[in-house]
Design a protein around this motif. Structure first.
Motif, mmCIF file in Angstrom:
data_model
loop_
_atom_site.group_PDB
_atom_site.id
_atom_site.type_symbol
_atom_site.label_atom_id
_atom_site.label_comp_id
_atom_site.label_asym_id
_atom_site.label_seq_id
_atom_site.Cartn_x
_atom_site.Cartn_y
_atom_site.Cartn_z
ATOM 1 N N ILE A 91 42.136 32.056 40.465
ATOM 2 C CA ILE A 91 42.652 33.349 39.672
ATOM 3 C C ILE A 91 42.068 33.581 38.498
ATOM 4 C CG2 ILE A 91 44.856 33.641 38.135
ATOM 5 C CD1 ILE A 91 46.251 31.425 39.908
ATOM 6 N N GLN A 95 40.493 37.605 38.242
ATOM 7 C CA GLN A 95 40.745 38.267 37.200
ATOM 8 C C GLN A 95 39.347 38.630 36.527
ATOM 9 O OE1 GLN A 95 42.857 39.549 34.913
ATOM 10 N NE2 GLN A 95 41.441 39.914 33.532
ATOM 11 N N LEU A 99 37.946 41.629 38.850
ATOM 12 C CA LEU A 99 38.934 42.907 38.840
ATOM 13 C C LEU A 99 38.581 43.432 37.259
ATOM 14 C CD1 LEU A 99 42.654 42.123 39.987
ATOM 15 C CD2 LEU A 99 41.175 44.039 40.472
ATOM 16 N N ASN A 120 46.038 40.713 31.244
ATOM 17 C CA ASN A 120 45.322 40.015 31.998
ATOM 18 C C ASN A 120 46.006 40.452 33.830
ATOM 19 O OD1 ASN A 120 43.860 38.528 30.615
ATOM 20 N ND2 ASN A 120 45.632 36.853 30.207
ATOM 21 N N ILE A 121 45.135 40.419 34.736
ATOM 22 C CA ILE A 121 45.270 40.902 35.989
ATOM 23 C C ILE A 121 46.180 42.009 36.203
ATOM 24 C CG2 ILE A 121 46.278 40.088 38.181
ATOM 25 C CD1 ILE A 121 45.541 37.521 37.501
#
Length: 64
Positions: A12, A16, A19, A48-49
């Protein structure tokens, strides 16, 4: 202290990071955005994300 499972968190974190970098590079290079560039940079960095995803969905102006 509870044992932390890095096997679940690391993918994850990597997604993140990828991205965020791709969205920041695209935001800096793109001159046509929906809204001010500084606002999108802050959204990409601090949300975030979801921030980079919002940038790719809402922030980029479609020319087609």
């Amino acid at each position: 202290m509870a044992e932390f499972n890095w096997g679940l968190i690391a993918p994850i974190f990597v997604i993140q990071l990828i991205l965020m970098v791709v969205a920041l590079v695209d935001c800096v290079r793109n001159s046509e955005l929906n809204g001010p560039k500084w606002m999108w940079i802050l959204i990409i960095i601090f949300i975030n994300i979801l921030g980079p995803i919002l940038y790719f969905i809402i922030g980029r102006r479609n020319n087609g």
